[in-house]
Design a protein around this motif. Structure first.
Motif, PDB file in Angstrom:
ATOM      1  N   TYR A   1       1.295   4.136  -2.993  1.00 48.76           N
ATOM      2  CA  TYR A   1       1.179   5.567  -2.699  1.00 48.76           C
ATOM      3  C   TYR A   1       2.440   6.305  -3.161  1.00 48.76           C
ATOM      4  CZ  TYR A   1       1.571   9.899  -0.107  1.00 48.76           C
ATOM      5  OH  TYR A   1       1.777  11.221   0.216  1.00 48.76           O
TER       6      TYR A   1
ATOM      7  N   TYR B   1      -1.188   5.344   7.611  1.00 45.16           N
ATOM      8  CA  TYR B   1      -1.787   5.504   6.285  1.00 45.16           C
ATOM      9  C   TYR B   1      -3.068   6.330   6.381  1.00 45.16           C
ATOM     10  CZ  TYR B   1       1.170   1.583   4.648  1.00 45.16           C
ATOM     11  OH  TYR B   1       2.194   0.751   4.322  1.00 45.16           O
TER      12      TYR B   1
ATOM     13  N   GLN C   1       0.841  -1.208   0.000  1.00 45.70           N
ATOM     14  CA  GLN C   1       0.000   0.000   0.000  1.00 45.70           C
ATOM     15  C   GLN C   1       0.872   1.253   0.000  1.00 45.70           C
ATOM     16  OE1 GLN C   1      -3.502   0.255   2.606  1.00 45.70           O
ATOM     17  NE2 GLN C   1      -3.103  -1.892   3.107  1.00 45.70           N
TER      18      GLN C   1
ATOM     19  N   PHE D   1      -7.350   2.730   1.426  1.00 46.59           N
ATOM     20  CA  PHE D   1      -6.056   3.153   1.958  1.00 46.59           C
ATOM     21  C   PHE D   1      -6.259   3.772   3.341  1.00 46.59           C
ATOM     22  CE2 PHE D   1      -2.467   6.045   2.533  1.00 46.59           C
ATOM     23  CZ  PHE D   1      -1.401   5.239   2.159  1.00 46.59           C
TER      24      PHE D   1
END
Length: 163
Positions: free
Chosen positions: A15, A132, A11, A150
């Motif tokens: 990003y 996050y 993740q 996310f």
């Protein structure tokens, strides 16, 4: 366990592959006192504490790399996350179950507890998701879109799927 950790790190990598350096380093005050880059660096610090802990026979989350180039350059953070992913991918069952002292300031009087690499990976992953969520809010303030999941805990995503 390993797969979930790799998914959590992925993740951040996704990003980092889409964020500009300007957005990565921006501090949007007064709403935020840190950048997305400082959150990513903080996440990396926790995983590095595990790597170091396995080698030094003590996990110490209080040793951090504040103000490093990881906070300024998404590409460097990607490289470090790739190293962490490789490390996680090569952990043996014996290493996962290795018992180590954890040194961290949990209170003014107690600084040591016994733990395992497996338990601390669970913590590091949960900790990452928490950060996050903050990065998601920073991105929202920058009017940048991130995947809907996310920054959401896996249990939250499961709950949302079941509704």
């Amino acid at each position: 366990m390993i797969k979930s950790q790799l998914e959590i790190i992925e993740q951040a990598q996704l990003y980092l592959n889409q964020v500009s350096q300007e957005d990565y380093t921006a501090i949007i005050s007064p709403n935020f006192i840190s950048s997305a880059g400082s959150h990513i660096r903080h996440i990396i610090d926790h995983y590095l504490a595990l790597i170091s802990g396995l080698h030094n026979n003590e996990i110490d989350y209080d040793k951090r790399g504040r103000g490093t180039s990881l906070e300024l350059h998404p590409a460097l953070a990607i490289d470090k996350l790739n190293e962490i992913s490789d490390w996680i991918n090569h952990l043996s069952e014996r290493q996962l179950n290795t018992l180590l002292p954890l040194k961290t300031e949990v209170s003014m009087t107690s600084k040591n507890v016994q733990t395992s690499i497996a338990r601390e990976l669970v913590f590091a992953g949960s900790h990452a998701v928490h950060h996050y969520a903050m990065i998601a809010q920073i991105s929202f303030a920058q009017t940048k879109a991130l995947p809907q999941t996310f920054g959401l805990a896996p249990a939250t995503v499961s709950y949302m799927r079941a509704r």
